[in-house]
Design a protein around this motif. Structure first.
Motif, PDB file in Angstrom:
ATOM      1  N   THR A 217     -52.896 -37.463 -26.632  1.00  0.00           N
ATOM      2  CA  THR A 217     -52.484 -36.062 -26.841  1.00  0.00           C
ATOM      3  C   THR A 217     -50.991 -35.890 -26.631  1.00  0.00           C
ATOM      4  O   THR A 217     -50.297 -35.230 -27.408  1.00  0.00           O
ATOM      5  N   GLU A 218     -50.465 -36.492 -25.549  1.00  0.00           N
ATOM      6  CA  GLU A 218     -49.028 -36.396 -25.291  1.00  0.00           C
ATOM      7  C   GLU A 218     -48.217 -37.071 -26.388  1.00  0.00           C
ATOM      8  O   GLU A 218     -47.159 -36.584 -26.789  1.00  0.00           O
ATOM      9  N   ARG A 219     -48.700 -38.185 -26.871  1.00  0.00           N
ATOM     10  CA  ARG A 219     -47.988 -38.900 -27.926  1.00  0.00           C
ATOM     11  C   ARG A 219     -47.937 -38.068 -29.201  1.00  0.00           C
ATOM     12  O   ARG A 219     -46.903 -37.985 -29.870  1.00  0.00           O
ATOM     13  N   ASP A 220     -49.052 -37.423 -29.535  1.00  0.00           N
ATOM     14  CA  ASP A 220     -49.066 -36.571 -30.729  1.00  0.00           C
ATOM     15  C   ASP A 220     -48.114 -35.397 -30.584  1.00  0.00           C
ATOM     16  O   ASP A 220     -47.454 -34.975 -31.544  1.00  0.00           O
ATOM     17  N   ILE A 223     -44.480 -36.614 -31.078  1.00  0.00           N
ATOM     18  CA  ILE A 223     -44.219 -36.888 -32.497  1.00  0.00           C
ATOM     19  C   ILE A 223     -44.043 -35.582 -33.267  1.00  0.00           C
ATOM     20  O   ILE A 223     -43.161 -35.451 -34.119  1.00  0.00           O
ATOM     21  N   LYS A 224     -44.842 -34.571 -32.926  1.00  0.00           N
ATOM     22  CA  LYS A 224     -44.740 -33.281 -33.611  1.00  0.00           C
ATOM     23  C   LYS A 224     -43.401 -32.614 -33.334  1.00  0.00           C
ATOM     24  O   LYS A 224     -42.769 -32.052 -34.238  1.00  0.00           O
ATOM     25  N   GLU A 225     -42.923 -32.685 -32.080  1.00  0.00           N
ATOM     26  CA  GLU A 225     -41.637 -32.083 -31.740  1.00  0.00           C
ATOM     27  C   GLU A 225     -40.493 -32.762 -32.476  1.00  0.00           C
ATOM     28  O   GLU A 225     -39.566 -32.116 -32.974  1.00  0.00           O
ATOM     29  N   VAL A 226     -40.532 -34.092 -32.559  1.00  0.00           N
ATOM     30  CA  VAL A 226     -39.471 -34.821 -33.260  1.00  0.00           C
ATOM     31  C   VAL A 226     -39.452 -34.453 -34.735  1.00  0.00           C
ATOM     32  O   VAL A 226     -38.391 -34.244 -35.336  1.00  0.00           O
ATOM     33  N   LEU A 227     -40.632 -34.348 -35.347  1.00  0.00           N
ATOM     34  CA  LEU A 227     -40.681 -34.000 -36.759  1.00  0.00           C
ATOM     35  C   LEU A 227     -40.175 -32.584 -37.007  1.00  0.00           C
ATOM     36  O   LEU A 227     -39.521 -32.320 -38.021  1.00  0.00           O
ATOM     37  N   GLU A 228     -40.478 -31.659 -36.087  1.00  0.00           N
ATOM     38  CA  GLU A 228     -39.969 -30.296 -36.247  1.00  0.00           C
ATOM     39  C   GLU A 228     -38.460 -30.240 -36.148  1.00  0.00           C
ATOM     40  O   GLU A 228     -37.792 -29.515 -36.888  1.00  0.00           O
ATOM     41  N   LYS A 229     -37.891 -31.010 -35.214  1.00  0.00           N
ATOM     42  CA  LYS A 229     -36.444 -31.032 -35.095  1.00  0.00           C
ATOM     43  C   LYS A 229     -35.790 -31.617 -36.343  1.00  0.00           C
ATOM     44  O   LYS A 229     -34.758 -31.158 -36.800  1.00  0.00           O
ATOM     45  N   GLN A 230     -36.376 -32.627 -36.881  1.00  0.00           N
ATOM     46  CA  GLN A 230     -35.828 -33.221 -38.096  1.00  0.00           C
ATOM     47  C   GLN A 230     -35.912 -32.264 -39.280  1.00  0.00           C
ATOM     48  O   GLN A 230     -35.034 -32.239 -40.141  1.00  0.00           O
TER      49      GLN A 230
END
Length: 321
Positions: A217-220, A223-230
């Motif tokens: 769950t933490e890993r997902d 990954i979601k936060e990094v994709l949103e920033k990008q």
């Protein structure tokens, strides 16, 4: 039926005439023979006596000559070709691997029958040691060594010599039959994994502490936060700083597009022969200081006081001469 007119039937004038070749011989290893070539020691052909050739010549047999060797005591059979007819009468000489296949020792009796075999189309071998994997091109080596053989029998363990080392190969399969001829044939060859071979294990995952290893769950979430920033990233959208410390004028719109600069206004008061100098605003890319609006209104060109490198004499000094 009587031979040569009447009387009791006697033996035929030519032994074996009209029948297949079948005889008993005492088998010996090739070490007892005067032949020492590699083809004789590690091939699939035997040496027979001259009388066998005379008898075979009177028979209606198929060529090349192929034979079945049998040991009735242990119910063992194999097949072979013939290399020469130079052995002593009543004896045949066999390669060492063939004697092991028949479970016989030097001087034991074996039965020899002439047979006709089909041409091989496929054969599969299994090396008996993993050392066979050291050969760079095993199919080419096997093709070269099988030239010393005339036939193959399913279940035989043949031996070939390569680089002064003996490699044993189990004949796992032969097609179209359990015994086939390999003389002038188009045969496909396949290999099974050698005996004792172990496939390499896949790399194991390194063990880490539970605190350092994030959960799924933490890993997902990461990954979601990094994709949103990008997805929100815009090039050259950061805040700049001026060298004089003053506030930077707003030249970038909220949408991030630069404001287009206004073009210069032509001098409509231009007169031929007259040079006028007007202040050009914001033309110096590196101004020492940013002028205020009050300074720009009082500015007059070429109104400064000049300086000389050498002090000039006073012009009002009278001339006494």
């Amino acid at each position: 039926m009587a031979w040569f007119g009447g009387g009791n039937p006697g033996p035929p004038p030519f032994p074996g005439f009209g029948s297949g070749f079948k005889s008993m011989y005492r088998a010996y290893s090739m070490v007892f023979s005067t032949k020492t070539s590699e083809e004789i020691k590690h091939g699939g052909k035997i040496i027979m006596p001259p009388s066998a050739l005379e008898q075979l010549a009177r028979l209606n047999i198929s060529y090349p000559m192929l034979f079945k060797l049998s040991n009735s005591q242990h119910s063992r059979i194999t097949h072979c070709g013939v290399l020469e007819f130079v052995a002593e009468e009543g004896r045949i000489f066999l390669p060492h691997w063939m004697m092991n296949q028949l479970y016989i020792r030097d001087g034991d009796l074996v039965e020899l029958d002439n047979v006709s075999l089909q041409l091989a189309t496929f054969s599969k071998f299994q090396p008996q040691t993993v050392d066979f994997l050291d050969i760079s091109n095993p199919k080419a080596v096997l093709e070269s060594k099988l030239r010393s053989f005339a036939c193959l029998t399913k279940g035989d363990t043949i031996g070939i010599e390569y680089n002064a080392k003996i490699y044993e190969l189990l004949v796992l399969d032969t097609q179209p039959g359990n015994a086939v001829s390999i003389i002038e044939c188009d045969m496909k060859v396949d290999f099974a994994a050698p005996v004792g071979y172990k496939s390499p294990e896949p790399p194991q995952r390194m063990e880490t502490d539970a605190a350092d290893d994030p959960s799924d769950t933490e890993r997902d979430t990461l990954i979601k936060e990094v994709l949103e920033k990008q997805g929100k990233f815009k090039a050259f959208a950061g805040e700049g700083q001026r060298l004089n410390g003053k506030a930077k004028p707003d030249k970038v719109s909220e949408e991030g597009s630069e404001v287009k600069p206004t073009r210069g206004i032509p001098n409509y008061n231009y007169r031929r022969g007259k040079i006028s100098f007007e202040k050009a605003k914001n033309l110096n890319p590196h101004p020492p200081e940013v002028m205020d609006d009050d300074d720009e209104e009082d500015f007059v060109a070429f109104q400064g006081q000049g300086q000389h490198l050498r002090i000039r004499k006073n012009k009002s000094k009278t001339n006494h001469h």
